[in-house]
Design an enzyme around this catalytic site. Sequence first.
Site, mmCIF file in Angstrom:
data_model
loop_
_atom_site.group_PDB
_atom_site.id
_atom_site.type_symbol
_atom_site.label_atom_id
_atom_site.label_comp_id
_atom_site.label_asym_id
_atom_site.label_seq_id
_atom_site.Cartn_x
_atom_site.Cartn_y
_atom_site.Cartn_z
ATOM 1 N N SER A 197 79.375 76.233 58.471
ATOM 2 C CA SER A 197 78.112 76.765 57.959
ATOM 3 C C SER A 197 78.397 77.733 56.824
ATOM 4 O O SER A 197 79.239 78.620 56.951
ATOM 5 C CB SER A 197 77.367 77.512 59.077
ATOM 6 N N GLU A 198 77.692 77.555 55.706
ATOM 7 C CA GLU A 198 77.810 78.436 54.532
ATOM 8 C C GLU A 198 79.232 78.491 53.971
ATOM 9 O O GLU A 198 79.619 79.446 53.310
ATOM 10 C CB GLU A 198 77.332 79.856 54.872
ATOM 11 N N LEU A 199 80.041 77.464 54.238
ATOM 12 C CA LEU A 199 81.456 77.407 53.822
ATOM 13 C C LEU A 199 82.265 78.602 54.348
ATOM 14 O O LEU A 199 83.256 79.002 53.740
ATOM 15 C CB LEU A 199 81.601 77.312 52.296
#
Length: 439
Positions: A145-147
């Site tokens: 998630s979100e890198l």
Amino acid sequence: MKTICLYFEIHQILHLKRYRFFDIGADHYYYDDFENERCISDTAERSYMPALEALHQMIRSNGKFFKVAFSLSGVGIEQLELHAPQVLTKLQELNETGCVEFLAEPFSHGLSSLGDEDGFVSEVKRQCEKIKEYFNQEPQVFRNSELIYNDDIGQMVHQMGFKGMLTEGAKHILGWKSPHYVYHSACTPQLKLLLRDIQLSDDISLRFNDHEWEEYPLFADTFIKKIAQTPEKEKVINIFMELSALGIAQPLSSNILEFIKALPNCAKGNDVNFATPSEICDNFKSVSALEVPETLSWVDEERDISSWLGNSMQREAFNKLYSIAERVRIANDPRISQDWDYLQATNYLRYMTTKPSNVGLDRSIYGSPFDAFTNYMNILGDFIQRVNMLYPEEIDNEELNALLTIIKNQGEEIKMQEKEIIRLQTKLLKMEKKKKKEK
């Protein structure tokens, strides 16, 4: 030859309804169904469907030359199933071309990698099962998630069996190094890291329609030439963004899809090709380890996790949420588990941010960070109350786990006994039939 790795994220949260303090204990449904359907249908019509059709056309026109990757959160898939199944159908059509790779990510699109290791592993496994169900692919590369990434997360991802992971090419981590190489985790050399080129990715997803941008208008040949002119040894160009950038962040009227569709032809003339993340991991060696002791992400200038955990409200909500993670997991109640998936989404914590500069932040129904915090904590209060009603707080996790194990074992024993009864009944019936024939 330069190689472009093009990846798109697909994720849809559930919009929360206005939930007052006096609703706690009286109303256990937290979602705005009308807004969820409206938002997903709108995104599918204005972005997902035209963008996926454009990508499909690019594959049909260029054969195996053009390749692309996607990741879908499990929650996102569930919302598409309800409100925009045509998007999943289109993704299946793309999958049949053999030019598309689907990546793994947490089911909830949440922050379990930072607060709940066991839950994180379980979420990833469930999302992989969804990908297998829809696309018959077993993800080999992971995208958090979100890198979000750090060395500890890299170790967990490697232990789950992934060969590669996507993350941000943040300057404070890279220093003088370039994101145009393959690196590997400092803790687990077997896990390769693909780093997003921030400038090139944001040129498309954030700046393409900005009339005040010095490079406006951006043309496909100019974009590809910029890639071709990077230093000779820099071979891998990772361009990662949300799929909604094509149609929502950058409206269709900006000709964003015409730009995207022109990329393959321009690439062919400049000795540039395309590859999926797995192909990058298989075909390129790592040049060095990347040490990431502090957590990074792909959001805001700092490229850290301050957009979700930067103030006391966010940290309180995060800590409160994950304080019950083990009890939720032990309880294994379908309705509780579903709400748990939904309430973990990173968006809810980001609505609470007090940072002055937040690119692309839409606070939804909330007028302020405190408003977002209050609404979420009211919902979380009711959710925790439900968990405690199901299994009283006085019972600690270890005792609860033991009790549920006993119940589970008893249930399995009952099932075995029922099977044995059926077997004996069948045998008795056969014996009776045999006796009748003998008479």
